[in-house]
Scaffold this active site. Sequence first.
Site, PDB file in Angstrom:
ATOM      1  N   ASN A 119      -4.334  10.289  -0.446  1.00  0.00           N
ATOM      2  CA  ASN A 119      -5.618  10.986  -0.511  1.00  0.00           C
ATOM      3  C   ASN A 119      -5.500  12.319   0.221  1.00  0.00           C
ATOM      4  OD1 ASN A 119      -6.330  10.472   2.405  1.00  0.00           O
ATOM      5  ND2 ASN A 119      -6.247   8.358   1.660  1.00  0.00           N
ATOM      6  N   PRO A 138      -4.781  -4.361   3.493  1.00  0.00           N
ATOM      7  CA  PRO A 138      -5.538  -4.926   4.625  1.00  0.00           C
ATOM      8  C   PRO A 138      -6.473  -3.885   5.217  1.00  0.00           C
ATOM      9  CG  PRO A 138      -3.266  -4.429   5.271  1.00  0.00           C
ATOM     10  CD  PRO A 138      -3.340  -4.252   3.779  1.00  0.00           C
TER      11      PRO A 138
END
Length: 427
Positions: free
Chosen positions: A214, A310
Amino acid sequence: MAGTRILVGVTGGIAAYKTAELVRLLKKAGHSVQVVMTRGAEAFVTPLTFQALSGQPVRTSLLDPEAEAGMGHIELAKWAQRIIVAPASADFMARLAAGMADDLLATVCSAAEVPIALVPAMNQAMWGNHRTQRVVQLLQADPQVRLWGPEEGQQACGDNGPGRMLEPEQIMQALAQEQAQIDNSAGGVLAGKRLVITAGPTREPIDPVRYISNHSSGKMGYAIAIAAHAAGAEVVLVSGPVNLSPPAGINLRSVMTAEQMLETTMAAVDEGCDLFIATAAVADYRPQDYASDKLKKSAAEMTLALVRNPDTLAIVAARADAPFTVGFAAETNDVARHAISKMGKKGLDMIVANDVSVPGLGFNSDNNAVSVFTATDQFHFGPCAKQQIAHELVALIAPRLNARVGDSQNQKGSHQKPQNNADRKPS
């Protein structure tokens, strides 16, 4: 440190172009800046450039009748709370070490009673010369003077070696580090506390040359780490891949993937953690399968199976011995609603939200604007420099963290997160 009066001295050298960016960053961080240039510096950058950036007239001459009618060099020396000379040429360093006052900048430095930071910039042969090193030793023995740099690397003349001027961002970090030492000696608002903070993006590999990631630059997380260190905290910074220099005095632990970030963060928390701040933009998903060889372009379409990563923030917040936990939420719509929902679902003490769809703020920018939510209140900071927001957040978190630590000491074994009715009213 916002509001400090900083005199920036510019001496002759090609690195003077970097000082323009330094002045811009100092102003953005809220400092008052005045610039003094030597005659040599004017050959590389015009005074008009620094006047436009600082918003103040630039002083260049000791023999300016108008300025010296009011003893201008003494006035400047008394005005400054800090002096930064960048670039500091070999000539200027030698004159300063010898106690000479033959131009305006050297005279101001001679009259000033404040810290003087020299940021050397010169050819690697000049830096390595035994005469220059003798000057360096004299300056290092001066309690008023500190040397920031130089760096090693490619130089304008084509040589490679020590002598490069620090980048403006590194000078800002050195300034913050100096303030941290002052704050630590005085006992800052986070003195004795241990912070674990995550920053930057993660990269989830698809094959040896491709990955999912990102736009996070890590700037907000690094700014908070520096501000917390300046406030007296011991800081562990778990960072994804970023183009930022390691902050001085901070325990940096670099990672690449979300799973590595979880493992490294949990190890840091297990070592002891009073405050956990998750600014990292962790990839929510990763490829189910990793291709050991580069995937070749063949079919017109390709399907990539993804699996959930996670959630480091939620896992830390769910611990029986959870530290005071602060999350970040980068949203593009309904910012408050999404942030408050995230805070409740993950059991956070506080969440900091920003709208990353606003041009010029958030990802990859030096500026930001955030809304901060607790169980009872909300606050707004910015738009302003991320460094300033970082200091505001530290000031907001510290009393709540200290109140929780005090409450925990009074109620051994209880990890209930207390309500704080003494919060400031929303701004």
